[in-house]
Design a protein around this motif. Structure first.
Motif, PDB file in Angstrom:
ATOM      1  N   GLN A  23       3.261  67.522  41.076  1.00 50.43           N
ATOM      2  CA  GLN A  23       1.855  68.125  41.365  1.00 50.43           C
ATOM      3  C   GLN A  23       0.917  67.762  40.001  1.00 50.43           C
ATOM      4  N   GLN A  24       1.538  66.982  39.064  1.00 48.76           N
ATOM      5  CA  GLN A  24       0.798  66.411  38.036  1.00 48.76           C
ATOM      6  C   GLN A  24      -0.148  65.301  38.272  1.00 48.76           C
ATOM      7  N   LEU A  25       0.215  64.831  39.733  1.00 43.45           N
ATOM      8  CA  LEU A  25      -0.569  63.518  39.953  1.00 43.45           C
ATOM      9  C   LEU A  25      -1.970  64.112  40.267  1.00 43.45           C
ATOM     10  N   PRO A  26      -2.849  63.847  40.398  1.00 41.37           N
ATOM     11  CA  PRO A  26      -4.279  64.085  40.294  1.00 41.37           C
ATOM     12  C   PRO A  26      -4.596  64.537  41.565  1.00 41.37           C
ATOM     13  N   THR A  27      -3.964  63.904  43.012  1.00 35.57           N
ATOM     14  CA  THR A  27      -4.509  64.408  44.035  1.00 35.57           C
ATOM     15  C   THR A  27      -3.156  65.048  44.894  1.00 35.57           C
ATOM     16  N   ALA A  28      -2.148  65.353  44.261  1.00 38.06           N
ATOM     17  CA  ALA A  28      -0.882  66.065  44.751  1.00 38.06           C
ATOM     18  C   ALA A  28      -1.020  67.461  44.412  1.00 38.06           C
ATOM     19  N   GLY A  29       0.000  68.195  44.907  1.00 36.19           N
ATOM     20  CA  GLY A  29       0.003  69.595  45.034  1.00 36.19           C
ATOM     21  C   GLY A  29      -0.402  70.484  46.157  1.00 36.19           C
ATOM     22  N   LEU A  30      -0.720  71.583  45.996  1.00 40.98           N
ATOM     23  CA  LEU A  30      -1.196  72.470  46.958  1.00 40.98           C
ATOM     24  C   LEU A  30      -2.426  71.921  47.664  1.00 40.98           C
ATOM     25  N   PRO A  31      -2.502  71.925  48.821  1.00 42.57           N
ATOM     26  CA  PRO A  31      -3.828  71.792  49.482  1.00 42.57           C
ATOM     27  C   PRO A  31      -4.847  72.830  49.560  1.00 42.57           C
ATOM     28  N   PHE A  32      -6.206  71.963  49.427  1.00 38.47           N
ATOM     29  CA  PHE A  32      -7.346  73.051  49.458  1.00 38.47           C
ATOM     30  C   PHE A  32      -7.158  73.787  51.045  1.00 38.47           C
ATOM     31  N   GLN A  33      -7.687  74.950  51.103  1.00 37.80           N
ATOM     32  CA  GLN A  33      -7.697  75.745  52.379  1.00 37.80           C
ATOM     33  C   GLN A  33      -8.984  75.454  52.792  1.00 37.80           C
ATOM     34  N   PHE A  34      -9.202  74.559  53.831  1.00 35.54           N
ATOM     35  CA  PHE A  34     -10.705  74.849  54.583  1.00 35.54           C
ATOM     36  C   PHE A  34     -10.563  75.273  55.839  1.00 35.54           C
ATOM     37  N   HIS A  35     -11.674  75.782  56.311  1.00 27.90           N
ATOM     38  CA  HIS A  35     -11.717  76.355  57.755  1.00 27.90           C
ATOM     39  C   HIS A  35     -12.165  75.406  58.759  1.00 27.90           C
ATOM     40  N   GLU A  36     -13.209  74.503  58.449  1.00 26.12           N
ATOM     41  CA  GLU A  36     -13.575  73.636  59.345  1.00 26.12           C
ATOM     42  C   GLU A  36     -13.441  72.304  59.221  1.00 26.12           C
ATOM     43  N   TRP A  37     -13.084  71.379  60.255  1.00 23.51           N
ATOM     44  CA  TRP A  37     -13.023  69.928  59.965  1.00 23.51           C
ATOM     45  C   TRP A  37     -13.981  69.145  59.178  1.00 23.51           C
ATOM     46  N   SER A  38     -15.173  69.640  59.253  1.00 20.25           N
ATOM     47  CA  SER A  38     -16.276  69.104  58.403  1.00 20.25           C
ATOM     48  C   SER A  38     -16.325  69.257  57.164  1.00 20.25           C
ATOM     49  N   GLU A  39     -15.643  70.390  56.799  1.00 17.71           N
ATOM     50  CA  GLU A  39     -15.338  70.590  55.420  1.00 17.71           C
ATOM     51  C   GLU A  39     -14.431  69.638  54.752  1.00 17.71           C
ATOM     52  N   PHE A  40     -13.299  69.389  55.565  1.00 19.84           N
ATOM     53  CA  PHE A  40     -12.192  68.361  55.041  1.00 19.84           C
ATOM     54  C   PHE A  40     -13.064  66.875  54.830  1.00 19.84           C
ATOM     55  N   GLU A  41     -13.832  66.575  55.840  1.00 18.56           N
ATOM     56  CA  GLU A  41     -14.621  65.531  56.046  1.00 18.56           C
ATOM     57  C   GLU A  41     -15.446  65.339  54.737  1.00 18.56           C
ATOM     58  N   ALA A  42     -16.186  66.330  54.234  1.00 18.77           N
ATOM     59  CA  ALA A  42     -17.118  66.312  53.191  1.00 18.77           C
ATOM     60  C   ALA A  42     -16.135  66.235  51.882  1.00 18.77           C
ATOM     61  N   PHE A  43     -15.211  66.674  51.747  1.00 21.92           N
ATOM     62  CA  PHE A  43     -14.083  66.844  50.698  1.00 21.92           C
ATOM     63  C   PHE A  43     -13.602  65.398  50.631  1.00 21.92           C
ATOM     64  N   VAL A  44     -13.567  64.781  51.735  1.00 20.92           N
ATOM     65  CA  VAL A  44     -12.702  63.133  51.543  1.00 20.92           C
ATOM     66  C   VAL A  44     -14.003  62.237  51.208  1.00 20.92           C
ATOM     67  N   ALA A  45     -15.270  62.790  51.436  1.00 24.32           N
ATOM     68  CA  ALA A  45     -16.357  61.859  51.259  1.00 24.32           C
ATOM     69  C   ALA A  45     -16.606  62.137  49.945  1.00 24.32           C
ATOM     70  N   ASP A  46     -16.594  63.177  49.120  1.00 17.56           N
ATOM     71  CA  ASP A  46     -16.708  63.488  47.781  1.00 17.56           C
ATOM     72  C   ASP A  46     -15.629  62.642  46.995  1.00 17.56           C
ATOM     73  N   GLN A  47     -14.464  62.549  47.401  1.00 18.01           N
ATOM     74  CA  GLN A  47     -13.261  61.729  46.593  1.00 18.01           C
ATOM     75  C   GLN A  47     -13.419  60.373  46.764  1.00 18.01           C
ATOM     76  N   LYS A  48     -13.681  59.849  47.800  1.00 15.73           N
ATOM     77  CA  LYS A  48     -14.224  58.368  47.850  1.00 15.73           C
ATOM     78  C   LYS A  48     -15.429  58.101  47.102  1.00 15.73           C
ATOM     79  N   THR A  49     -16.526  58.802  47.090  1.00 18.18           N
ATOM     80  CA  THR A  49     -17.756  58.298  46.401  1.00 18.18           C
ATOM     81  C   THR A  49     -17.491  58.461  44.860  1.00 18.18           C
TER      82      THR A  49
END
Length: 382
Positions: free
Chosen positions: A197-223
């Motif tokens: 879990q010390q790696l920056p994208t490892a560890g427990l997942p965020f708990q999203f309710h909608e797929w669009s929230e996950f898509e927005a998260f991934v967009a933030d990560q890539k941007t």
């Protein structure tokens, strides 16, 4: 001044019509004489390539370090099929390692291996990971088991993922196999869970309710340059959209196929049970992130002796008692999936004390970390 809103790209989820299975089993290469980690993966993969069997090449994968080999199944329909797939690949690998002077070692960490002597597998992706994560990335002398379960609709993925977190401590406690690190007993049943879990994208997942929230998260990560590709999100449970699965990456490395079958069966039954409950219109239970985080720590620290938090009302219980009741509740699911015997063998796993306890017992008896390695290697015969 900003350049406008972040562009959110849709992420296609290639749904699986059935709750199929895929398993990835990471094993370390250790020197037959010294028991130390061996950077011989390149030589092993040369032999795999020369073997002329395309099926083997597809099922035997490289990993970050040259002391590791990963056995990967095809798409399977039952636990038995997945285990048999791994058994055959294991036989192939073992037929190639003998003249290299190495053994296969299945645990979450190595008891005395030193990170500074380990070699990276060549490749831009691995080099970039180490360049970014530096000391923590080089520390990743860890091995695990990943289980993919097919999901038939995208809108089920995130509810099932979040609900699976309630069973995080069960899977970690049962699989815990990494009590020792750099020549010392850490006091943890799973030091791997704490390290990864010390790696920056490892560890427990965020708990999203909608797929669009996950898509927005991934967009933030890539941007922001945190990731370039979706598979660089290394959560303990994550969606695998290109495969149409949820990937459960909780378990420590496993030393033998019998215990591997038990853990895969439990994971399969849990995911399918949640899927069916969702299909029936049930609202799946969720635990607050701080409770999930505490449960992860308790299972990593205490293993099968962990007192876990069961629900949002903060009821607590010994994890093995909860597993015992869980096995009864999931028995009909296991029957329908053809893995009743494998699920029932979780009881044998608990009775055997778990790998972390067995490793400590060897060390207490022999006083040697080399004997701990030999004991884990010998368990591959089970």
């Amino acid at each position: 001044m900003g350049s406008g809103p972040i562009q959110v790209e849709p992420i296609e989820f290639r749904a699986s019509p059935e709750p199929t299975l895929g398993v990835e089993w990471e094993l370390a290469l250790v020197d037959h004489t010294t028991g130390d980690l061996s950077n011989t993966a390149a030589a092993l993969f040369e032999r795999v390539s020369a073997g002329g069997d395309p099926g083997s090449r597809e099922r035997i994968h490289k990993e970050l370090l040259r002391n590791t080999v990963e056995l990967v199944t095809g798409v399977c329909h039952t636990v038995g099929e997945a285990v048999e797939d791994l058994r055959q690949t294991l036989g192939t690998v073992r037929g190639l390692t003998g003249d290299l002077g190495v053994d296969l070692y299945g645990a979450g960490t190595h008891p005395f291996g030193e990170w500074s002597t380990q070699l990276l597998t060549p490749g831009h992706r691995y080099a970039e990971l180490i360049n970014r994560t530096q000391w923590w990335g080089r520390q990743m002398l860890i091995w695990g088991v990943h289980v993919h379960v097919g999901i038939d609709r995208r809108d089920k993925v995130l509810p099932i993922l979040s609900a699976m977190l309630s069973y995080y401590p069960h899977l970690l406690a049962l699989s815990a196999s990494s009590p020792m690190w750099s020549g010392q007993d850490t006091g943890y049943a799973s030091n791997r869970a704490m390290m990864f879990q010390q790696l920056p994208t490892a560890g427990l997942p965020f708990q999203f309710h909608e797929w669009s929230e996950f898509e927005a998260f991934v967009a933030d990560q890539k941007t922001t340059g945190i990731i370039d590709h979706l598979n660089e999100i290394r959560w303990d449970i994550r969606p695998a959209p290109h495969l149409g699965t949820i990937e459960v990456r909780i378990c420590d490395g496993v030393s033998n196929l019998t215990e591997l079958a038990a853990l895969v069966a439990l994971t399969h039954c849990l995911a399918v049970d949640l899927d069916r409950r969702l299909e029936a219109g049930e609202r799946l239970p969720n635990m607050a992130p701080w409770l999930v985080q505490e449960n992860k720590w308790r299972a990593a620290r205490y293993g099968l002796d962990a007192i876990i938090i069961q629900d949002s009302a903060c009821h607590e219980r010994l994890v093995t008692d909860d597993v015992s009741d869980l096995l009864i509740r999931l028995a009909p699911v296991a029957e329908s999936l053809g893995c009743a015997d494998e699920l029932a063998s979780v009881r044998d796993l608990m009775a055997s004390g778990g790998s972390y306890r067995r490793q400590r017992a060897v060390h207490d008896r022999a006083g040697s970390m080399r004997d701990v390695v030999a004991g884990v290697v010998a368990e591959l015969e089970r």
